[in-house]
Write an enzyme that holds these catalytic residues in place. Structure first.
Site, short mmCIF file in Angstrom:
data_model
loop_
_atom_site.label_atom_id
_atom_site.label_comp_id
_atom_site.label_asym_id
_atom_site.label_seq_id
_atom_site.Cartn_x
_atom_site.Cartn_y
_atom_site.Cartn_z
N SER A 1 -34.99 17.61 -7.19
CA SER A 1 -35.34 18.67 -8.12
C SER A 1 -35.56 19.99 -7.39
O SER A 1 -36.01 19.99 -6.24
CB SER A 1 -36.63 18.27 -8.85
N TYR B 1 -45.92 14.77 -8.65
CA TYR B 1 -44.53 14.50 -9.04
C TYR B 1 -43.58 15.19 -8.06
O TYR B 1 -42.69 14.57 -7.47
CB TYR B 1 -44.23 14.98 -10.46
N LYS C 1 -40.70 13.73 -4.92
CA LYS C 1 -39.30 14.12 -4.67
C LYS C 1 -39.10 14.50 -3.21
O LYS C 1 -38.13 14.09 -2.58
CB LYS C 1 -38.88 15.28 -5.59
P1 NAD Z 1 -36.08 10.17 -18.28
O1 NAD Z 1 -37.51 9.82 -18.32
O2 NAD Z 1 -35.38 10.46 -19.53
O3 NAD Z 1 -35.26 9.02 -17.54
C1 NAD Z 1 -35.86 8.22 -16.54
C2 NAD Z 1 -35.54 6.78 -16.92
O4 NAD Z 1 -36.04 5.93 -15.92
C3 NAD Z 1 -36.18 6.35 -18.25
O5 NAD Z 1 -35.21 5.74 -19.05
C4 NAD Z 1 -37.27 5.36 -17.83
O6 NAD Z 1 -37.44 4.34 -18.80
C5 NAD Z 1 -36.69 4.82 -16.53
N1 NAD Z 1 -37.68 4.33 -15.55
C6 NAD Z 1 -38.80 4.96 -15.10
N2 NAD Z 1 -39.41 4.19 -14.17
C7 NAD Z 1 -38.64 3.06 -14.03
C8 NAD Z 1 -38.74 1.91 -13.23
N3 NAD Z 1 -39.77 1.72 -12.40
N4 NAD Z 1 -37.78 0.96 -13.34
C9 NAD Z 1 -36.74 1.12 -14.19
N5 NAD Z 1 -36.59 2.20 -14.99
C10 NAD Z 1 -37.54 3.16 -14.89
O7 NAD Z 1 -35.94 11.40 -17.24
P2 NAD Z 1 -34.70 12.33 -16.93
O8 NAD Z 1 -35.02 13.69 -17.42
O9 NAD Z 1 -33.44 11.67 -17.33
O10 NAD Z 1 -34.77 12.39 -15.32
C11 NAD Z 1 -34.02 11.50 -14.56
C12 NAD Z 1 -34.30 11.80 -13.10
O11 NAD Z 1 -34.01 13.17 -12.83
C13 NAD Z 1 -35.76 11.58 -12.71
O12 NAD Z 1 -35.79 11.05 -11.39
C14 NAD Z 1 -36.33 13.00 -12.70
O13 NAD Z 1 -37.40 13.11 -11.80
C15 NAD Z 1 -35.14 13.79 -12.24
N6 NAD Z 1 -35.17 15.19 -12.65
C16 NAD Z 1 -35.30 15.50 -13.98
C17 NAD Z 1 -35.33 16.85 -14.36
C18 NAD Z 1 -35.51 17.22 -15.81
O14 NAD Z 1 -35.86 18.38 -16.09
N7 NAD Z 1 -35.27 16.33 -16.73
C19 NAD Z 1 -35.22 17.85 -13.41
C20 NAD Z 1 -35.08 17.49 -12.07
C21 NAD Z 1 -35.06 16.14 -11.69
C1 WQD Z 2 -39.48 26.14 -18.50
C2 WQD Z 2 -40.07 27.51 -18.78
C3 WQD Z 2 -42.46 27.56 -18.93
C4 WQD Z 2 -42.80 25.18 -22.58
C5 WQD Z 2 -40.21 21.25 -15.23
C6 WQD Z 2 -40.65 20.52 -14.00
C7 WQD Z 2 -39.47 20.29 -13.09
C8 WQD Z 2 -38.37 19.60 -13.86
C9 WQD Z 2 -37.99 20.41 -15.07
C10 WQD Z 2 -38.52 17.23 -13.46
C11 WQD Z 2 -41.32 27.78 -17.96
C12 WQD Z 2 -41.83 27.93 -20.26
C13 WQD Z 2 -42.30 25.85 -21.49
C14 WQD Z 2 -43.42 25.92 -23.62
C15 WQD Z 2 -42.98 27.94 -22.42
N1 WQD Z 2 -38.74 18.29 -14.27
N2 WQD Z 2 -42.39 27.21 -21.41
N3 WQD Z 2 -43.49 27.28 -23.50
O1 WQD Z 2 -41.57 23.96 -15.73
O2 WQD Z 2 -39.27 24.90 -15.17
O3 WQD Z 2 -39.72 22.49 -14.84
O4 WQD Z 2 -39.18 20.54 -15.89
O5 WQD Z 2 -38.02 17.21 -12.40
O6 WQD Z 2 -39.87 19.48 -12.00
O7 WQD Z 2 -41.57 21.34 -13.30
O8 WQD Z 2 -39.53 23.41 -17.15
O9 WQD Z 2 -39.16 23.30 -19.55
O10 WQD Z 2 -41.51 22.90 -18.68
O11 WQD Z 2 -40.55 25.20 -18.62
O12 WQD Z 2 -43.07 29.18 -22.32
O13 WQD Z 2 -43.90 25.36 -24.65
O14 WQD Z 2 -40.48 27.55 -20.15
O15 WQD Z 2 -43.57 28.41 -18.65
O16 WQD Z 2 -41.30 29.13 -17.58
P1 WQD Z 2 -40.10 23.81 -15.70
P2 WQD Z 2 -40.22 23.63 -18.57
#
Ligand code: NAD
Ligand code: WQD
Length: 344
Positions: free
Chosen positions: A127, A152, A156
């Protein structure tokens, strides 16, 4: 012969979209997911999209024996895409041990199992959070890793190091670390998308739930930042474009094209968009007026971050293609479908 790929977290938001793209590119996919943050019917919907039902094992990556059984039941897994993790930043502050156990031990289990079962490579979901507030923008892969703002984010950073140390110790595997920026939107069929539990923490699901009337008003967390319109800036990337990056990365590993045993790529559009700009883009692209107010800053928010995706464009051969407007329309179509199906 189709190459077999294991996708952990494959019924989740990004994982499900990636399974679709893997299948569209001829891979044989096995999903492992414990359904802690997703639903089993996602498998049905993936099948509706691609016509191919992925194998699905309801397994927790923390259960080493159960995970090893998957490798035995499905021999010849060549690559892993590891999405499975807990990902709520705020929750990680309240429950750090849950996050350290779930996000770190699940990776350790996979890294131990890979050489035992001839798995060549792993793609890890990292991330942009590892960069904190970058000193220079747009942010490149060479930017320094900053002290994590949450357990969290720390998982990563730790996981990236665990992968590097494991490979440096002589493990015969390869890895690609994909640092995602802000994935948003849903599949064009509106059959899969983001399905947050409870009150959404992320902007887009909260925004679309407000637009459809589930939430009364969206609060913009601060408009007094040092940005052109005062609201925070992010790099919002269409989840299908992000999914395609994983297919390209898996090809790179399995075709032996990597220049190093561990490679890192920023997966973003390269365009910074503010919260207020995004709200206006949503209204313009959907014709739906949004009820929002300006509120206080949210603790821990980074002021502005967006990617320099040049390295991923040139070296990985991947580029984000979808406009913000089309991406936001897909998020809206998904929210409408959820209401139509009585899910949200
Ligand atoms: P998500 O929660 O939709 O998907 C994660 C999946 O993993 C879920 O289906 C959950 O049931 C499963 N899971 C969690 N722990 C588990 C375990 N111990 N064993 C088996 N399954 C398990 O999340 P997402 O948004 O699809 O994110 C996927 C990956 O990408 C994560 O590693 C997250 O940290 C990373 N990521 C997400 C974002 C974002 O904004 N969504 C941004 C950067 C990185
Ligand atoms: C985006 C922008 C908020 C909600 C997070 C995690 C990051 C990754 C992605 C897992 C920000 C603003 C939000 C609201 C708002 N997740 N906001 N009102 O914080 O960039 O990233 O999700 O890996 O690790 O930190 O994403 O969607 O929460 O916020 O104004 O009700 O929207 O302040 O500027 P963020 P977000």
């Amino acid at each position: 012969m189709k190459e077999r790929i294991l996708v952990t977290g494959g019924t989740g938001y990004i994982g499900s979209h990636t399974v679709v793209e893997l299948q569209n590119n001829g891979y044989d996919v096995v999903i492992v997911d414990n359904l802690s943050n997703s639903r089993a019917d996602v498998v049905d919907n993936i099948e509706k999209i691609t016509g191919i039902r992925p194998a699905f094992e309801h397994v927790d990556c923390l259960d080493y024996a159960a995970l090893e059984n998957v490798f035995t039941k499905y021999p010849g897994i060549k690559g892993i895409i590891h999405f499975a993790a807990s990902k709520a930043v705020g929750e990680s502050v309240q429950k750090p041990l849950l996050y350290y156990r779930n996000n770190i031990v699940s990776l350790i289990n996979l890294l131990e199992l890979m050489p035992r079962h001839g798995v060549e490579g792993i793609i890890f979901s990292s991330s942009c959070t590892v960069y904190g507030q970058p000193d220079h923008l747009p942010v490149t892969e060479e930017a320094p890793i900053k002290k994590a703002e949450s357990p969290y984010g720390n998982t990563k950073q730790i996981n990236e190091e665990i992968i590097r140390d494991t490979i440096a110790s002589g493990s015969p595997i390869h890895a690609i670390l994909l640092r995602y920026f802000n994935p948003i939107g849903a599949h064009p069929t509106a059959l899969i998308g983001e399905l947050p539990n409870g009150v959404p923490q992320n902007l887009i699901p909260y925004l679309t739930q407000t637009a459809i009337g589930i939430r009364e008003k969206l609060t913009v967390f601060g408009d007094d930042y040092n940005t052109p319109d005062g609201s925070c800036i992010r790099d919002y990337i269409y989840v299908v474009d992000l999914a395609k990056a994983h297919v390209t990365a898996m090809h790179r590993i399995l075709d032996g094209k990597q220049k190093d045993t561990v490679e890192v790529f920023n997966i973003g559009t390269g365009k910074g968009v503010s919260v207020l700009e995004l709200i206006h883009a949503f209204e313009a692209s959907t014709g739906v007026k949004l009820n929002y107010q300006i509120g206080k800053r949210r603790a821990g928010d980074i002021e502005q971050v967006w990617a320099d995706p040049t390295y991923a464009n040139n070296e990985l051969g991947w580029k984000a293609e979808t406009s913000l407007e089309d991406t936001l329309r897909s998020a809206w179509e998904w929210q409408l479908k959820l209401r139509e199906n009585g899910i949200q």
